[in-house]
Design a protein around this motif. Structure first.
Motif, short mmCIF file in Angstrom:
data_model
loop_
_atom_site.label_atom_id
_atom_site.label_comp_id
_atom_site.label_asym_id
_atom_site.label_seq_id
_atom_site.Cartn_x
_atom_site.Cartn_y
_atom_site.Cartn_z
N THR A 23 0.33 -9.99 -0.99
CA THR A 23 0.14 -8.60 -1.41
C THR A 23 -1.21 -8.07 -0.92
O THR A 23 -1.31 -6.95 -0.43
N ARG A 78 -3.85 -3.36 -3.48
CA ARG A 78 -2.43 -3.05 -3.68
C ARG A 78 -2.10 -3.57 -5.07
O ARG A 78 -1.98 -4.77 -5.28
N SER A 132 1.99 -1.59 -5.20
CA SER A 132 2.64 -2.75 -4.61
C SER A 132 4.16 -2.60 -4.58
O SER A 132 4.85 -3.39 -3.97
#
Length: 183
Positions: A23, A78, A132
């Protein structure tokens, strides 16, 4: 004339086996793509994945945008969708604590870069936050120590307003180049 892109966005994110690392890299890469557009439309330079100029510090600097003698440090995040806010130095997503938002990392990084390049104006850093996954995100009431927290959609506007559209001073290039993790 256009600017130059130095380094690779997300180039040194470690432990790609973890969801958090994947991520994080995705956030750095997507922010990098947005910033790289600046070099096409202006004379500003974009720097990705730099070392923090301090002994014993393993953190990196995600991005720096330079123009003239001005440098703007950008940290890419994120995070899950939600309302992020801070009260009395503690940050939350809805009612859950977000302890990583309360670290003084950005203050330290700004001080280290400013000390390395005394002639440069190192602007207050920006933490650019994108979601995300699909969902609503608000950072209006989020206060990250030593940095401005902004929604990723406002990043280009912030850079254009804080970094002059001029070629980067050669002394600034010479000071930042050795900090690149990937050339």
């Amino acid at each position: 004339m256009s600017g130059t892109v130095y380094g690779t966005a997300g180039g040194s994110v470690e432990e790609l086996g973890t969801d958090a690392a994947r991520t994080g890299r995705a956030g750095e890469e997507s922010t990098g793509l947005v910033l790289d557009r600046i070099t096409v439309e202006s004379q500003r330079d974009v720097w990705h994945d730099l070392d923090v100029p301090a002994r014993g510090i393993v953190a990196n600097i995600d991005h720096i945008v330079t123009g003239g003698t001005v440098a703007l440090i950008i940290d890419a995040k994120r995070w899950k969708p939600g309302l992020y806010w801070t009260l009395d130095g503690t940050s939350f997503r809805w009612l859950s604590k977000v302890e990583h938002a309360d670290r003084f990392t950005m203050t330290m990084i700004q001080q280290r870069i400013a000390a390395r390049i005394p002639r440069a104006l190192v602007r207050r850093p920006v933490v650019s936050i994108e979601t995300s996954r699909d969902g609503w995100l608000s950072t209006t009431f989020l206060h990250i120590p030593g940095a401005d927290a902004i929604h990723a959609g406002a990043l280009l506007r912030r850079v254009r307003s804080r970094v002059p559209d001029e070629p980067t001073d050669p002394d600034l290039v010479a000071a930042l180049f050795p900090l690149l993790r990937s050339h």
